[in-house]
Motif scaffolding. Structure first.
Motif, PDB file in Angstrom:
ATOM      1  N   LEU A   1      26.849   2.571  12.823  1.00 39.36           N
ATOM      2  CA  LEU A   1      25.692   2.914  13.634  1.00 39.36           C
ATOM      3  C   LEU A   1      24.768   1.934  13.997  1.00 39.36           C
TER       4      LEU A   1
ATOM      5  N   PHE B   1      29.106   8.521  14.272  1.00 38.82           N
ATOM      6  CA  PHE B   1      28.074   7.694  14.344  1.00 38.82           C
ATOM      7  C   PHE B   1      28.219   6.494  15.433  1.00 38.82           C
TER       8      PHE B   1
ATOM      9  N   VAL C   1      27.145   8.093  18.581  1.00 43.68           N
ATOM     10  CA  VAL C   1      25.527   8.244  18.749  1.00 43.68           C
ATOM     11  C   VAL C   1      25.067   6.917  18.996  1.00 43.68           C
ATOM     12  N   GLY C   2      25.514   5.747  18.238  1.00 43.21           N
ATOM     13  CA  GLY C   2      24.882   4.489  18.236  1.00 43.21           C
ATOM     14  C   GLY C   2      25.122   3.847  19.644  1.00 43.21           C
TER      15      GLY C   2
ATOM     16  N   LEU D   1      23.436   5.099  22.764  1.00 44.41           N
ATOM     17  CA  LEU D   1      21.826   5.081  22.467  1.00 44.41           C
ATOM     18  C   LEU D   1      21.473   3.717  22.695  1.00 44.41           C
TER      19      LEU D   1
ATOM     20  N   VAL E   1      16.074   3.128  14.584  1.00 41.84           N
ATOM     21  CA  VAL E   1      16.758   4.126  15.017  1.00 41.84           C
ATOM     22  C   VAL E   1      18.012   4.656  14.388  1.00 41.84           C
TER      23      VAL E   1
ATOM     24  N   PHE F   1      18.512   8.405  12.138  1.00 42.20           N
ATOM     25  CA  PHE F   1      19.692   9.123  12.404  1.00 42.20           C
ATOM     26  C   PHE F   1      20.644   9.439  11.058  1.00 42.20           C
TER      27      PHE F   1
ATOM     28  N   ILE G   1      18.799  11.710   9.020  1.00 43.21           N
ATOM     29  CA  ILE G   1      19.267  12.888   9.495  1.00 43.21           C
ATOM     30  C   ILE G   1      20.506  13.474   8.884  1.00 43.21           C
ATOM     31  N   PHE G   2      21.711  12.649   8.907  1.00 46.81           N
ATOM     32  CA  PHE G   2      22.895  12.679   8.259  1.00 46.81           C
ATOM     33  C   PHE G   2      22.685  13.159   6.761  1.00 46.81           C
TER      34      PHE G   2
ATOM     35  N   LEU H   1      25.930  15.696  14.731  1.00 45.31           N
ATOM     36  CA  LEU H   1      25.918  14.544  15.278  1.00 45.31           C
ATOM     37  C   LEU H   1      26.981  14.399  16.375  1.00 45.31           C
TER      38      LEU H   1
ATOM     39  N   ILE I   1      25.434  15.598  19.744  1.00 49.17           N
ATOM     40  CA  ILE I   1      24.579  14.731  20.226  1.00 49.17           C
ATOM     41  C   ILE I   1      24.694  13.501  20.845  1.00 49.17           C
ATOM     42  N   GLY I   2      26.130  12.945  20.266  1.00 51.21           N
ATOM     43  CA  GLY I   2      26.586  11.670  20.714  1.00 51.21           C
ATOM     44  C   GLY I   2      27.260  11.890  22.156  1.00 51.21           C
TER      45      GLY I   2
END
Length: 696
Positions: free
Chosen positions: A70, A433, A436-437, A440, A455, A459, A462-463, A492, A495-496
């Motif tokens: 991430l 991840f 997401v990463g 972002l 950041v 996350f 959250i995980f 996740l 979201i990703g």
């Protein structure tokens, strides 16, 4: 295109290695911090501790790798966006999906490698880590007797030392309690001084005591102690030197590795699956056995019915919590037939369940508990109640231990299932991840380790929170185990995908600049005033300095008064009525002063006016006017604390600007006095009186 892929991979891999080193160190320290109380103070040498650190690092390597992916993906695409390289790729017609493609394949390969590592190599590390941990935990503590308190780390002994002499290795005013034979048979030793050392092999602790006495009772000696008298004789001994030898093993005895290998930490995915299935079969068998025991003990079902089909009325409710109680009551009712008074006053005992079942249905329905008890004597009723109480107590104890055994088996099954699914969820989390990463980082467009690290930690929290919630809910039986373990990835991955969609559209909503704009709007931190409208030189006149001076003095007093009040506490913030008149008056006075002076002929004075802060944006307090609504918001703690924190941030800005207002107001007031001395105040007819030389 291949050169571009190679360049992106070369940019990503060094960041991945550096991020993995940092994340790995963090999770290892977090693991060791959980067990620090069991490790510290055991006198473990450096080699053993290094081995423990190594195996602990191997155990938590998957977590470190997830966080590293991430962080590295955020930093990689943040650097590309900050250096405008990502913009150049997009301008060349390369879509974001093709830019993400090489690193997506890399994350898939890392996930596959992580599964192989978890399923094979990490098993040995886990077994070794827990072997060293339990061995160190069970080791005798390193002897370090403090002063002023009782030291109880030696089994069967309690030692008190008033003071110590480190140079002479002597201890003074010592007290020793030896309760190896029990607290009632304890031996107490008092000594003026003494010293403590261990034998060469480290298995015996030698305590040399000087100038003291000992007290021990003779309760265990039948020649001196007579229990009927109630008096306990004791023996008192005075000594000039006394040696006490205490067993004290300081060696590190390793736990059997084979025992740990048979646990869930020593099995791969296929072994965990097979063991979980067999354990579930065993749990079902134990439940059926406990059920049949309950039914037989209560007399509801005949002992001959074993392994057969239960009656339909019982099989449907056999697993309910009311079965034991209903069965126990039925057994007590049948137990009233177990003893009857004969004409000679003798009792005849027989199987109550057998007698009850031998009766016809009509006779069974006609035998009520009241009728049976009315035919019994007082002695039989007393015996019946005692027998029922004993039966229920024995049944309760048996059910309790059966439930504990069954619950332990269920907990063991959950541990194996959690470990089984974790071998699949962590590799998939690597891909989640990255999804997401990477987008972002492209949206944030900031490299380095500052913002990406914040950041990434957000996350990862959250995980970790979702995984802990899933494990708890699954252990409580509210969720399926697979759902609880896959919950973080199920949250996740969407979201990703959403972030990839935003990055594909080149959205600017999540950039640092956009975030700062949102923050300034929310917190109203931009308190600078709008530029004053320029007045032509021909229209500039002298102002009414006396009126301006009075308003500025009033403004100065209000600003100092509010700045001295400071921020309000949580309860006062919601309970008291906020009077905004003074804040509004400050805003009005600032506007009046600037309106009266911005057309003045003195340019330096007009220039000073631009330093006045605009407090209208941060002076308001956002709360309901109704006091009942404010109190309701205060009691609803999660929302109330957020509102109060928002107030604290705004009030911090407001108080800071009030201090700046006081400084600026004093500077402008000095300029007004200077101009007043030079030009003089306006006359009553509005025309200025000339005093001294005109500065123009």
């Amino acid at each position: 295109m291949k050169k571009l892929y190679i360049y992106i991979i070369k940019t990503f891999l060094p960041l991945l290695l550096g991020s993995f080193a940092v994340a790995w160190f963090i999770v290892v320290m977090q693991l060791l911090w959980r067990f620090v109380s069991d490790i510290v103070g055991k006198g473990v040498d450096a080699v053993v501790f290094i081995k423990l650190m190594f195996f602990a690092a191997m155990t938590v390597a998957p977590l470190g790798l997830i966080l590293a992916i991430l962080l590295a993906s955020l930093m990689t695409f943040g650097n590309l966006g900050e250096r405008l390289e990502l913009l150049a790729m997009r301008a060349a017609g390369i879509p974001l999906s093709r830019i993400l493609k090489p690193l997506f394949y890399v994350s898939v390969l890392i996930g596959i490698g992580l599964f192989v590592f978890e399923n094979d190599w990490m098993i040995t590390s886990q077994v070794k880590f827990w072997q060293y941990y339990f061995s160190i935990k069970n080791k005798s503590p390193e002897l370090a007797i403090p002063t002023g308190i009782f030291y109880k780390e030696i089994d069967g002994y309690s030692i008190y030392v008033e003071r110590k002499d480190a140079e002479r290795k002597m201890m003074y005013q010592m007290m020793l309690y030896d309760y190896q034979k029990g607290f009632q048979n304890a031996t107490v030793l008092l000594a003026d001084s003494g010293k403590l050392y261990s034998t060469d092999n480290g298995r015996v602790l030698v305590l040399e005591l000087y100038s003291g006495e000992s007290y021990s009772n003779l309760r265990e000696n039948p020649d001196y102690y007579n229990s009927s008298s109630g008096l306990v004789p004791y023996m008192r001994e005075q000594f000039t030197k006394k040696i006490v030898q205490i067993p004290f093993n300081t060696d590190l005895d390793m736990v059997d590795e084979g025992v740990l290998s048979s646990q869930f930490v020593g099995k791969n995915a296929w072994e965990l699956k097979a063991y979980t299935d067999s354990l579930q079969t065993e749990i079902d068998s134990v439940a059926r056995i406990n059920q049949s025991i309950i039914l037989r003990r209560t007399g509801i079902v005949s002992p001959q019915i074993e392994g057969g089909v239960l009656p339909e009325a019982l099989s449907g409710a056999a697993t309910g919590p009311g079965v034991a109680a209903a069965g126990a009551v039925a057994g007590v009712v049948a137990g009233t037939l177990g003893a009857r008074e004969t004409s000679a006053g003798e009792k005849s005992s027989f199987d109550p369940g057998e007698v009850y079942r031998s009766l016809g249905k009509k006779e069974q329905g006609g035998l009520g508990l009241d009728e049976k008890m009315s035919l019994m004597g007082l002695r039989d009723k007393r015996q019946m109640y005692q027998s029922a109480e004993g039966t229920l107590s024995a049944l309760q104890n048996e059910l309790y231990f059966s439930a504990v055994t069954q619950r332990d088996m269920v907990d063991l099954k959950y541990k194996n299932e959690f470990e089984y699914w974790r071998k699949f969820t962590y590799p998939v989390a690597c891909i989640a991840f990255f999804l997401v990463g990477a987008p972002l980082g492209a949206l944030i467009r900031k490299g380095g380790i500052g913002i990406p690290f914040v950041v990434a930690v957000f996350f990862f929290i959250i995980f970790y929170f979702l995984e802990s919630t899933g494990i708890k809910m699954s252990r409580d039986g509210m969720w399926q185990v697979w759902f609880g373990m896959w919950l973080p990835n199920m949250v996740l991955i969407p979201i990703g995908l959403l972030l990839i969609l935003l990055a594909t559209k080149d959205s600017n909503k999540l950039s640092v600049e956009a975030f700062m704009v949102y923050y300034r709007k929310a917190m109203r931190t931009n308190t600078g005033r709008s530029p004053l409208v320029a007045v032509p030189a021909s229209d500039r006149t002298s102002s009414d300095y006396l009126a301006v001076e009075g308003k500025m003095m009033r403004l100065h007093g209000l600003a100092e008064e509010l700045s001295y009040k400071g921020r309000m506490g949580y309860v006062r913030f919601f309970s008291e009525t906020h009077d905004s008149r003074k804040r509004n008056e400050i805003n009005r006075l600032i506007d009046e002063v600037t309106d009266m002076l911005h057309g003045d002929k003195d340019i330096l004075l007009v220039h000073r006016l631009g330093a006045y802060p605009d407090l209208s944006q941060v002076s308001g307090i956002l709360l309901p006017y109704d006091r009942r609504l404010r109190l309701l918001l205060m009691t609803f703690f999660p929302a109330g604390i957020l509102v109060y924190l928002y107030y604290l941030l705004r009030e911090k800005v407001y108080l800071r600007e009030l201090k700046r207002l006081v400084e600026v107001n004093l500077q402008v007031l000095d300029e007004v006095k200077r101009v007043k001395r030079h030009y003089g105040n306006n006359s009553s007819d509005g025309h200025p009186r000339q005093q001294g030389t005109n500065r123009e």
